[in-house]
Design a protein around this motif. Structure first.
Motif, PDB file in Angstrom:
ATOM      1  N   GLU A  51      50.639  44.210  -3.853  1.00 40.48           N
ATOM      2  CA  GLU A  51      52.063  44.542  -3.693  1.00 40.48           C
ATOM      3  C   GLU A  51      52.924  43.286  -3.616  1.00 40.48           C
ATOM      4  O   GLU A  51      54.064  43.281  -4.066  1.00 40.48           O
ATOM      5  CB  GLU A  51      52.285  45.411  -2.456  1.00 40.48           C
ATOM      6  N   PHE A  52      52.398  42.220  -3.057  1.00 45.30           N
ATOM      7  CA  PHE A  52      53.143  40.963  -2.941  1.00 45.30           C
ATOM      8  C   PHE A  52      53.315  40.256  -4.282  1.00 45.30           C
ATOM      9  O   PHE A  52      54.165  39.380  -4.408  1.00 45.30           O
ATOM     10  CB  PHE A  52      52.465  40.018  -1.946  1.00 45.30           C
ATOM     11  N   GLU A  53      52.526  40.614  -5.291  1.00 43.03           N
ATOM     12  CA  GLU A  53      52.615  39.945  -6.590  1.00 43.03           C
ATOM     13  C   GLU A  53      53.991  40.104  -7.223  1.00 43.03           C
ATOM     14  O   GLU A  53      54.438  39.231  -7.961  1.00 43.03           O
ATOM     15  CB  GLU A  53      51.526  40.454  -7.535  1.00 43.03           C
ATOM     16  N   VAL A  54      54.684  41.190  -6.930  1.00 49.15           N
ATOM     17  CA  VAL A  54      56.035  41.405  -7.461  1.00 49.15           C
ATOM     18  C   VAL A  54      57.007  40.382  -6.857  1.00 49.15           C
ATOM     19  O   VAL A  54      57.883  39.865  -7.540  1.00 49.15           O
ATOM     20  CB  VAL A  54      56.519  42.844  -7.161  1.00 49.15           C
ATOM     21  N   ILE A  55      56.835  40.090  -5.592  1.00 50.54           N
ATOM     22  CA  ILE A  55      57.711  39.166  -4.877  1.00 50.54           C
ATOM     23  C   ILE A  55      57.333  37.720  -5.161  1.00 50.54           C
ATOM     24  O   ILE A  55      58.184  36.858  -5.315  1.00 50.54           O
ATOM     25  CB  ILE A  55      57.632  39.433  -3.360  1.00 50.54           C
ATOM     26  N   VAL A  58      53.347  49.274   5.974  1.00 51.97           N
ATOM     27  CA  VAL A  58      53.334  47.904   5.447  1.00 51.97           C
ATOM     28  C   VAL A  58      53.687  47.917   3.962  1.00 51.97           C
ATOM     29  O   VAL A  58      54.523  47.127   3.508  1.00 51.97           O
ATOM     30  CB  VAL A  58      51.963  47.229   5.693  1.00 51.97           C
ATOM     31  N   ILE A  59      53.078  48.806   3.213  1.00 52.27           N
ATOM     32  CA  ILE A  59      53.360  48.880   1.776  1.00 52.27           C
ATOM     33  C   ILE A  59      54.815  49.262   1.538  1.00 52.27           C
ATOM     34  O   ILE A  59      55.478  48.716   0.656  1.00 52.27           O
ATOM     35  CB  ILE A  59      52.391  49.847   1.076  1.00 52.27           C
ATOM     36  N   LYS A  60      55.335  50.169   2.333  1.00 53.71           N
ATOM     37  CA  LYS A  60      56.742  50.575   2.202  1.00 53.71           C
ATOM     38  C   LYS A  60      57.677  49.384   2.429  1.00 53.71           C
ATOM     39  O   LYS A  60      58.639  49.187   1.689  1.00 53.71           O
ATOM     40  CB  LYS A  60      57.051  51.690   3.197  1.00 53.71           C
ATOM     41  N   VAL A  61      57.383  48.572   3.441  1.00 59.70           N
ATOM     42  CA  VAL A  61      58.204  47.388   3.717  1.00 59.70           C
ATOM     43  C   VAL A  61      58.120  46.394   2.553  1.00 59.70           C
ATOM     44  O   VAL A  61      59.130  45.849   2.119  1.00 59.70           O
ATOM     45  CB  VAL A  61      57.782  46.719   5.046  1.00 59.70           C
ATOM     46  N   ILE A  62      56.920  46.186   2.036  1.00 59.67           N
ATOM     47  CA  ILE A  62      56.748  45.235   0.930  1.00 59.67           C
ATOM     48  C   ILE A  62      57.491  45.721  -0.311  1.00 59.67           C
ATOM     49  O   ILE A  62      58.193  44.943  -0.966  1.00 59.67           O
ATOM     50  CB  ILE A  62      55.257  45.019   0.611  1.00 59.67           C
ATOM     51  N   LYS A  63      57.369  46.997  -0.634  1.00 59.71           N
ATOM     52  CA  LYS A  63      57.982  47.551  -1.850  1.00 59.71           C
ATOM     53  C   LYS A  63      59.498  47.714  -1.738  1.00 59.71           C
ATOM     54  O   LYS A  63      60.232  47.395  -2.672  1.00 59.71           O
ATOM     55  CB  LYS A  63      57.385  48.919  -2.174  1.00 59.71           C
ATOM     56  N   PRO A 107      62.044  43.067  -1.423  1.00 54.66           N
ATOM     57  CA  PRO A 107      62.845  42.706  -2.608  1.00 54.66           C
ATOM     58  C   PRO A 107      64.354  42.770  -2.355  1.00 54.66           C
ATOM     59  O   PRO A 107      65.114  41.979  -2.919  1.00 54.66           O
ATOM     60  CB  PRO A 107      62.429  43.752  -3.648  1.00 54.66           C
ATOM     61  N   ARG A 108      64.794  43.675  -1.504  1.00 53.36           N
ATOM     62  CA  ARG A 108      66.228  43.839  -1.233  1.00 53.36           C
ATOM     63  C   ARG A 108      66.797  42.718  -0.374  1.00 53.36           C
ATOM     64  O   ARG A 108      67.978  42.390  -0.489  1.00 53.36           O
ATOM     65  CB  ARG A 108      66.479  45.181  -0.558  1.00 53.36           C
ATOM     66  N   ILE A 109      65.987  42.153   0.516  1.00 53.34           N
ATOM     67  CA  ILE A 109      66.517  41.146   1.443  1.00 53.34           C
ATOM     68  C   ILE A 109      66.354  39.728   0.932  1.00 53.34           C
ATOM     69  O   ILE A 109      66.893  38.796   1.519  1.00 53.34           O
ATOM     70  CB  ILE A 109      65.853  41.255   2.825  1.00 53.34           C
ATOM     71  N   LYS A 110      65.636  39.560  -0.152  1.00 56.72           N
ATOM     72  CA  LYS A 110      65.355  38.215  -0.652  1.00 56.72           C
ATOM     73  C   LYS A 110      66.662  37.461  -0.907  1.00 56.72           C
ATOM     74  O   LYS A 110      67.523  37.908  -1.655  1.00 56.72           O
ATOM     75  CB  LYS A 110      64.534  38.295  -1.940  1.00 56.72           C
TER      76      LYS A 110
END
Length: 95
Positions: A8-12, A41-46, A50-53
Motif C-alpha cells: 500500500e505504501f508503494e503508491v506514496i 491501517v490500510i484505510k489510513v494509508i489509502k 495521499p490527501r495530507i501529503k
C-alpha cells in the motif's frame, strides 16, 4: 498482512519496494496491525496519507516506520484541521 501494508505504501513512496526485507519496517507493520488493526491501517494509508501529503502542519509519512512513530501526531493534526475548518465555516453566516 505485512507485505500488504508495504504494498500500500508503494503508491506514496515507490522506494518502499526495497523495504520488504527490512526488519525495522516489517516490525513497524506488525506493531501497526497489533495496535490499530489491519483494516484501519490500510484505510489510513489509502485514504489519508495521499490527501495530507505536503499539507501544512501534517507530519511527513512515507514509510511504515514513520506511520507507526507519527500516528498520534497525525491524529492530532487531523483534529486540529477539522476544528479550524469548522471555525472557518462558522466565520461567515449562512443564508
Amino acid at each position: 498482512d505485512i507485505p500488504q501494508i508495504i504494498k500500500e505504501f508503494e503508491v506514496i513512496n515507490p522506494a518502499v519496494k526495497r523495504m520488504y526485507g527490512n526488519k525495522t519496517q516489517r516490525q513497524a507493520c506488525d506493531d501497526l496491525i497489533k495496535e490499530y488493526g489491519l483494516e484501519r491501517v490500510i484505510k489510513v494509508i489509502k485514504n489519508t496519507l495521499p490527501r495530507i501529503k505536503g499539507m501544512k502542519y501534517f507530519p511527513t509519512i512515507n514509510t511504515p516506520l514513520q506511520l507507526r512513530d507519527k500516528w498520534s501526531n497525525l491524529e492530532s493534526a487531523i483534529m486540529k484541521h477539522q476544528s479550524e475548518s469548522k471555525l472557518q465555516a462558522n466565520k461567515y453566516p449562512t443564508i
